[in-house]
Design a protein around this motif. Structure first.
Motif, PDB file in Angstrom:
ATOM      1  N   ASN A   1       0.824  -1.216   0.000  1.00 45.92           N
ATOM      2  CA  ASN A   1       0.000   0.000   0.000  1.00 45.92           C
ATOM      3  C   ASN A   1       0.856   1.263   0.000  1.00 45.92           C
ATOM      4  O   ASN A   1       0.335   2.366  -0.129  1.00 45.92           O
TER       5      ASN A   1
ATOM      6  N   TRP B   1       1.117   1.540  -4.403  1.00 48.79           N
ATOM      7  CA  TRP B   1      -0.075   0.894  -4.952  1.00 48.79           C
ATOM      8  C   TRP B   1      -0.470   1.508  -6.296  1.00 48.79           C
ATOM      9  O   TRP B   1      -0.649   2.716  -6.402  1.00 48.79           O
TER      10      TRP B   1
ATOM     11  N   CYS C   1      -7.436  -2.558  -1.995  1.00 52.60           N
ATOM     12  CA  CYS C   1      -6.126  -2.913  -1.451  1.00 52.60           C
ATOM     13  C   CYS C   1      -6.330  -3.708  -0.167  1.00 52.60           C
ATOM     14  O   CYS C   1      -6.879  -3.198   0.807  1.00 52.60           O
TER      15      CYS C   1
ATOM     16  N   GLN D   1      -5.064   0.858   4.393  1.00 57.22           N
ATOM     17  CA  GLN D   1      -5.253   2.138   3.717  1.00 57.22           C
ATOM     18  C   GLN D   1      -4.084   2.435   2.782  1.00 57.22           C
ATOM     19  O   GLN D   1      -2.923   2.308   3.161  1.00 57.22           O
ATOM     20  N   VAL D   2      -4.404   2.812   1.568  1.00 51.65           N
ATOM     21  CA  VAL D   2      -3.355   3.149   0.603  1.00 51.65           C
ATOM     22  C   VAL D   2      -2.656   4.422   1.056  1.00 51.65           C
ATOM     23  O   VAL D   2      -3.293   5.421   1.400  1.00 51.65           O
ATOM     24  N   LYS D   3      -1.339   4.378   1.066  1.00 45.99           N
ATOM     25  CA  LYS D   3      -0.527   5.519   1.490  1.00 45.99           C
ATOM     26  C   LYS D   3       0.076   6.280   0.314  1.00 45.99           C
ATOM     27  O   LYS D   3       0.168   7.501   0.339  1.00 45.99           O
TER      28      LYS D   3
END
Length: 230
Positions: free
Chosen positions: A201, A204, A211, A215-217
């Motif tokens: 992530n 991504w 995902c 949480q996508v960072k």
């Protein structure tokens, strides 16, 4: 902490600079002093106290990615003044908070295309390259992405110097590693394992859906590779 985000944008890639910088200012290490070091051939960026610019020539692909650690090593004296250094591909965007939990001696990200193994399909299999990894080792390797990597300044700069030297040897022998600087980074991790291995992530692809790693960072932005590298 004094932290520097390193970006490289030559050729057509300068169009991504403002987006990655603005997103980093919003989400990256908000509790610390964040600076930027941009390597570019574009004259449109104004240098400030927290935004350092080094002008470098644009070279055709794949030299434009292979030489990234040479650029960084050349600016070692300046970069050594920071506590932590992180390199990020310029065609990415921070989309949620990234903080102290990723600060470590050597930080890398599991490649989103290799979350279920299969590193042997990506690691360099050419014995003539300094990035070569034998199959017996490759099958157990955690393949990391070249797009986001960092750590304590001294460790990061030592890594940059080592990879630069390996690339130079390959070039003298007229060899290109399979996935260029990413291949050399993965070879480096064999003897220098990351002390913090982040989930995908943190790299991504923008066009991928749900995902499963939280949480996508950090998004890898969708683009036309052929057009951008042309």
């Amino acid at each position: 902490m004094r932290i520097c985000l390193i970006l490289i944008a030559t050729g057509k890639y300068h169009v991504f600079v403002r987006d990655i910088v603005n997103s980093a200012k919003q989400f990256l290490f908000k509790e610390h002093s964040l600076s930027f070091h941009l390597f570019t051939d574009c004259p449109d960026f104004e240098e400030t106290e927290s935004f350092h610019v080094t002008y470098v020539p644009h070279v055709p692909w794949p030299a434009s990615t292979l030489m990234r650690y040479h650029f960084i090593t050349h600016e070692r004296a300046h970069l050594a003044n920071f506590d932590y250094l992180f390199y990020c591909d310029v065609d990415m965007r921070f989309v949620s908070d990234v903080g102290d939990d990723i600060l470590s001696d050597f930080v890398a990200v599991r490649h989103p295309n290799r979350t279920d193994g299969g590193a042997e399909k990506s690691l360099d299999n050419n014995p003539n390259s300094t990035a070569y990894v034998p199959f017996s080792i490759a099958v157990n390797h955690v393949y990391v992405a070249g797009g986001f990597v960092g750590g304590k300044a001294e460790n990061f700069l030592n890594m940059a110097k080592t990879i630069s030297s390996c690339v130079d040897i390959d070039l003298r022998n007229k060899v290109f590693a399979r996935w260029f600087d990413e291949s050399h980074l993965n070879k480096y991790t064999l003897s220098n394992p990351p002390t913090k291995l982040l989930d995908p992530n943190y790299c991504w692809p923008e066009n991928w859906t749900d995902c499963k790693f939280g949480q996508v960072k950090l998004l890898a932005l969708l683009k036309n590779h052929k057009e951008m590298r042309g």
